[in-house]
Design a protein around this motif. Structure first.
Motif, short mmCIF file in Angstrom:
data_model
loop_
_atom_site.label_atom_id
_atom_site.label_comp_id
_atom_site.label_asym_id
_atom_site.label_seq_id
_atom_site.Cartn_x
_atom_site.Cartn_y
_atom_site.Cartn_z
N HIS A 1 -5.21 7.63 48.09
CA HIS A 1 -6.32 6.96 47.36
C HIS A 1 -7.49 7.33 47.67
O HIS A 1 -8.46 7.05 46.88
CB HIS A 1 -6.16 5.39 47.61
CG HIS A 1 -4.76 4.67 46.95
ND1 HIS A 1 -4.66 4.88 45.46
CD2 HIS A 1 -3.69 4.28 47.42
CE1 HIS A 1 -3.47 4.26 45.19
NE2 HIS A 1 -2.87 3.84 46.16
N ASP B 1 -10.62 10.32 48.86
CA ASP B 1 -10.73 11.85 48.51
C ASP B 1 -10.38 12.59 49.70
O ASP B 1 -11.39 12.85 50.57
CB ASP B 1 -12.31 11.83 48.03
CG ASP B 1 -12.34 13.17 47.75
OD1 ASP B 1 -11.15 14.12 47.28
OD2 ASP B 1 -13.63 13.57 47.09
N THR C 1 -9.61 20.42 44.64
CA THR C 1 -10.65 19.96 43.82
C THR C 1 -10.03 18.64 43.40
O THR C 1 -9.18 18.70 42.78
CB THR C 1 -11.42 20.59 42.94
OG1 THR C 1 -12.04 21.93 43.68
CG2 THR C 1 -12.66 19.69 42.53
N LYS C 2 -10.47 17.47 43.54
CA LYS C 2 -9.92 16.31 42.98
C LYS C 2 -10.36 16.28 41.68
O LYS C 2 -11.59 16.33 41.00
CB LYS C 2 -10.51 14.92 43.77
CG LYS C 2 -9.97 13.53 43.19
CD LYS C 2 -10.43 12.38 44.18
CE LYS C 2 -9.49 11.32 43.60
NZ LYS C 2 -9.73 10.10 44.56
N ASN D 1 -8.85 13.87 39.14
CA ASN D 1 -8.98 12.52 38.71
C ASN D 1 -8.28 11.67 39.61
O ASN D 1 -7.84 12.20 40.96
CB ASN D 1 -8.53 12.20 37.31
CG ASN D 1 -7.19 12.89 36.98
OD1 ASN D 1 -6.34 12.76 37.70
ND2 ASN D 1 -7.17 13.58 35.91
N SER D 2 -7.97 10.56 39.37
CA SER D 2 -7.13 9.52 40.51
C SER D 2 -5.69 9.97 41.00
O SER D 2 -4.92 10.53 39.92
CB SER D 2 -7.11 8.27 39.62
OG SER D 2 -6.24 7.55 40.94
N TYR E 1 -5.24 16.61 42.47
CA TYR E 1 -5.75 17.76 42.89
C TYR E 1 -5.55 18.89 42.17
O TYR E 1 -4.53 19.23 41.88
CB TYR E 1 -5.69 17.84 44.10
CG TYR E 1 -6.18 16.44 45.20
CD1 TYR E 1 -7.33 16.41 45.83
CD2 TYR E 1 -5.22 15.43 45.48
CE1 TYR E 1 -7.94 15.12 46.61
CE2 TYR E 1 -5.68 14.13 46.12
CZ TYR E 1 -6.86 14.19 46.72
OH TYR E 1 -7.38 13.26 47.20
#
Length: 814
Positions: free
Chosen positions: A685, A687, A698-699, A701-702, A705
């Motif tokens: 949850h 980063d 790279t993240k 969204n929730s 990655y």
């Protein structure tokens, strides 16, 4: 004579309905089935009679399997109660094998009787006779009920629970129709019996009650609010009576295995339905008759039975991926992934066969009317069609189902491999038990899927460890593996094996037929281990109480107790509570043991009630006066209560609509929330810095990655049990860096689905530990890295996952 048969037809049909079941039950006079899960069910019945009821308990802790387990807390005890009933009726004069066979034979008769009673309630005795025969002659298949499921695989308690629930649903329908107290009493008792027999009854009851009300709504414009309140009240009483078992089970579902698995897509279910092959080994004719019966019911005939057609369809849809793959309700109710929805085929059959019986009778009725009104040729044709259809319907279901040769289909004592050899082992073990003073356990290496060794305590009353999967046990604290450290922690002294074992660890003692008996060279008699300075002495090792005297302890000393960690255990010394940590049994694998800080004095471990246990007990005890009120004659005080509620129908209607809108809105919002794909404890949850195959991630969204062209994301992963976890689209090495302060233990969970791979962790470049993947049949695995020495400080912690674990994984602090 004809008029007498007509008058007594219901009783005659009831007797005839038991004929196939009697033929099936007859071989159990001299045979006890021992295939697949039967030995474990037999052990559980013995254990319930001697260790539970014999000590004044209905559920509690037992040391008999592995490091111990919460007996009858996650798998209800209705099956054991059923066998115990016949133990009591025989006054204990029969052996446990004979008692179990008698109980199973009675179950087959009860199943046919239930099918008859339920179907007669809605469609009359003729349809009930056909439904009972179909139910008894059903060859079945895995998770589909019938002979294969109940007698071959030995998972009959599921069908027993459904029998109770069918009787309960018939009484609920009677409550809705009449509002009489006796029907409410019976409905509550039958529903409670189903709920304490198998946990799937929770799902079934949650579907049946709304569909029962919906079916009645289609019959008349407005249901009397009083009757609706009485029906819902009876269903709630059925849930509240076994609440002392159900509430703790629901509150602790996080420590049960994920067994749910969507085996078919919605499109596949629809295709099989249209092709008349929904159920294995069920002729298309029976399938077609069921559909025709549903059409007759929904079109207008027998409107009170509409809920049967609705239930048949609902439980068929439940076997698909509709709930998870289409509606994604696992984000609203994560416990859905713990339900084996494939078993809903078993439930669906219970509603399909009555529809087939009704269709057969209805076709015969229409043919008779045709014969009495039309020309002789058409009448003769209709009669031939009716006779031909009935003959095809009542014939043995598939050619491979020799219904009259069932004795040859039962794997009894004589047909069970290793049974005679194990009886010799258990005779030796029983003599050893009489003279052995210390704590010890016997482990069993048997072929994969052979559960015969679980019968051992019935014969020798000795603690055992069955290496591999044990059926009916869904507690995730039961180890499945072997290994020197694990066997040592289990206090294994002897090992019974079907194969040769490593001479460095095991010394051959003797042979019993094809079985070898080995002595484990690293046998450790104490169910504990002192870490650091000090000495410990075992004073008591009872099922729910362990006492150990500690002396010479230093501030850094700890005591590792070789009992599975569970939240009902409480540790104290001199009345002062001690924190309990869950630690690994071998290296970083199998984190199931308890560990406490040690100081001089007498350590006492007690198995105590927690909030959910007390609440469940209070609900159960509080329900007893309600059942007494329903059972008593004269004015019923509950009627006044329901009448007052029913008078406020406008407020109830608007309240129900408002509640429904709020519930629907909440469900929609939760379905759209990706955060709910993982439990709140998951470290993903945050980063987290990730690298997949050397590419930085790279993240997006929730819980998602992007790592070059690859992705790492949360999802519902299908396998041997569905899991909510992270997954990677590539099997290249994934490095997860966990910034911030360290916790006490870093827990990693994975399901490699049998693919090779590993998980390892490093702290400041120094290895913390490593684990290789295990076979697929061991399901999802948990490992734990100990960081207590650096807890609360900053550190460079990295976890590396390679190969199989990238299929499904998660990380969290404990």
């Amino acid at each position: 004579m004809t008029s007498l048969i007509r008058r007594q037809w219901s009783s005659i049909a009831a007797g005839l309905s038991l004929l196939p079941a009697l033929i099936q039950a007859f071989p159990f006079i001299w045979k006890t089935p021992l295939s697949h899960d039967h030995p474990t069910h037999l052990f559980k019945a013995w254990h319930f009679w001697t260790e539970m009821l014999g000590q004044g308990r209905l559920r509690g802790w037992s040391h008999f399997w592995g490091f111990g387990f919460p007996s009858d807390e996650f798998v209800p005890s209705g099956g054991e109660l059923w066998v115990s009933l016949f133990r009591a009726l025989s006054l204990g004069q029969l052996s446990w094998l004979r008692t179990y066979a008698l109980a199973l034979a009675a179950f087959l008769l009860f199943k046919a009787f239930t099918a008859f009673v339920f179907t007669r309630r809605y469609f009359g005795p003729s349809a009930a006779l056909i439904a009972a025969w179909l139910t008894s002659l059903d060859p079945g298949e895995f998770s589909e009920g019938g002979w294969a499921w109940n007698v071959d695989w030995g998972v009959w308690p599921v069908s027993l629970a459904m029998c109770f629930l069918l009787l309960g649903s018939a009484q609920l329908s009677a409550v809705l129709r009449t509002g009489r107290a006796r029907h409410a009493l019976r409905a509550g008792l039958w529903s409670a019996a189903a709920l304490i027999t198998h946990q799937i009854a929770l799902l079934v009851l949650a579907v049946v009650v709304p569909l029962l009300l919906l079916g009645q709504c289609s019959r008349q414009r407005a249901l009397p609010p009083l009757r609706v309140a009485q029906t819902l009240g009876a269903a709630l009483l059925g849930f509240a009576l076994p609440a002392t078992t159900l509430l703790p089970f629901l509150a602790r579902s996080q420590v049960t295995l994920d067994l749910g698995e969507a085996t078919q897509s919605l499109a596949d279910v629809g295709t099989r339905l249209l092709e008349l092959r929904t159920f294995a080994h069920v002729p298309p004719l029976v399938h077609a008759l069921s559909l025709l019966g549903a059409w007759f019911v929904l079109r207008g005939g027998r409107r009170s039975a509409r809920f049967i057609a609705l239930c048949a369809l609902a439980f068929l849809l439940a076997t698909s991926d509709l709930l998870t793959g289409v509606l994604h309700l696992e984000r609203v109710l994560p416990s859905l992934i713990k339900i084996e929805t494939a078993r809903c085929l078993l439930v669906a059959k219970l509603f399909w066969y009555p529809l087939a019986g009704f269709a057969c009778v209805e076709l015969a009725r229409r043919a008779w009317l045709l014969a009495s009104r039309q020309a002789r040729g058409r009448a003769a044709l209709a009669g031939l069609l009716t006779i031909g259809g009935a003959a095809a319907l009542m014939a043995p279901v598939p050619p491979r189902w020799p219904a009259w040769q069932l004795p040859h289909q039962i794997q009894g004592e004589a047909e069970t491999a290793f049974f005679a050899d194990l009886q010799q082992v258990w005779a030796w073990s029983r003599e050893l038990r009489a003279t052995h003073a210390g704590h010890y356990r016997i482990a069993y290496y048997m072929p994969h899927g052979d559960h015969l060794a679980t019968l051992a305590p019935v014969y020798d009353q000795t603690l055992l460890y069955k290496i591999g999967v044990t059926p009916t046990q869904i507690f995730d604290g039961l180890p499945l593996n072997d290994g020197r450290d694990l066997l040592k922690a289990l206090s294994v002294e002897y090992v019974v094996s079907v194969r040769s074992l490593e001479p460095a660890l095991f010394e051959l003692e003797r042979s019993f037929g094809s079985l070898r008996l080995y002595r484990f060279k690293d046998y450790h008699p104490d169910p504990f281990e002192v870490l650091g300075p000090g000495h410990a002495e075992l004073l008591e090792f009872a099922p729910e109480r362990v006492r150990i005297r500690l002396s010479g302890m230093a501030p850094e000393s700890r005591l590792r107790i070789h009992v599975a960690a569970f939240d009902r255990w409480q540790a104290e010394i001199a009345g002062s509570a001690l924190p309990i940590s869950t630690v690994a049994a071998q290296g970083v694998e199998d984190p199931v043991l308890m560990e406490v800080p040690a100081r001089d004095g007498e350590l006492v471990l007690r198995y105590v009630y927690r909030a959910s246990d007390w609440l469940g007990l209070i609900l159960t005890l509080g329900t007893l006066p309600a059942f007494w009120a329903l059972a008593r004659r004269g004015p019923q005080p509950w009627r006044a209560l329901f009448s007052r509620v029913a008078r406020r129908r406008r407020a109830l209607l608007w309240g129900a609509l408002g509640g429904g809108v709020l519930l629907a809105g909440s469900v929609v919002l939760r379905i759209r929330d990706n955060q709910r794909l993982l439990p709140p404890r998951s470290l993903f949850h945050a980063d987290l810095p990730l690298t997949l195959g050397g590419h930085p991630c790279t993240k997006l969204n929730s819980l998602s990655y992007g790592c070059g062209v690859q992705r790492v994301e949360a999802a519902l992963v299908h396998g041997r049990g569905d899991h909510l976890c992270m997954r990677a689209t590539s099997r290249e090495p994934l490095r997860v860096r966990i910034p911030g302060k360290l916790g006490a233990f870093l827990v990693a969970q994975y399901d490699a689905l049998g693919a090779p791979g590993s998980i390892r962790a490093e702290l400041d470049g120094n290895p913390l530990g490593q684990a290789r993947t295990r076979p697929a049949y061991m399901l999802r695995q948990t490992i734990q890295f100990d960081t207590r020495a650096r807890a609360g400080t900053e550190g460079d912690l990295e976890v590396m996952l390679e190969g199989g674990p990238l299929t499904c994984f998660d990380l969290w602090w404990r």
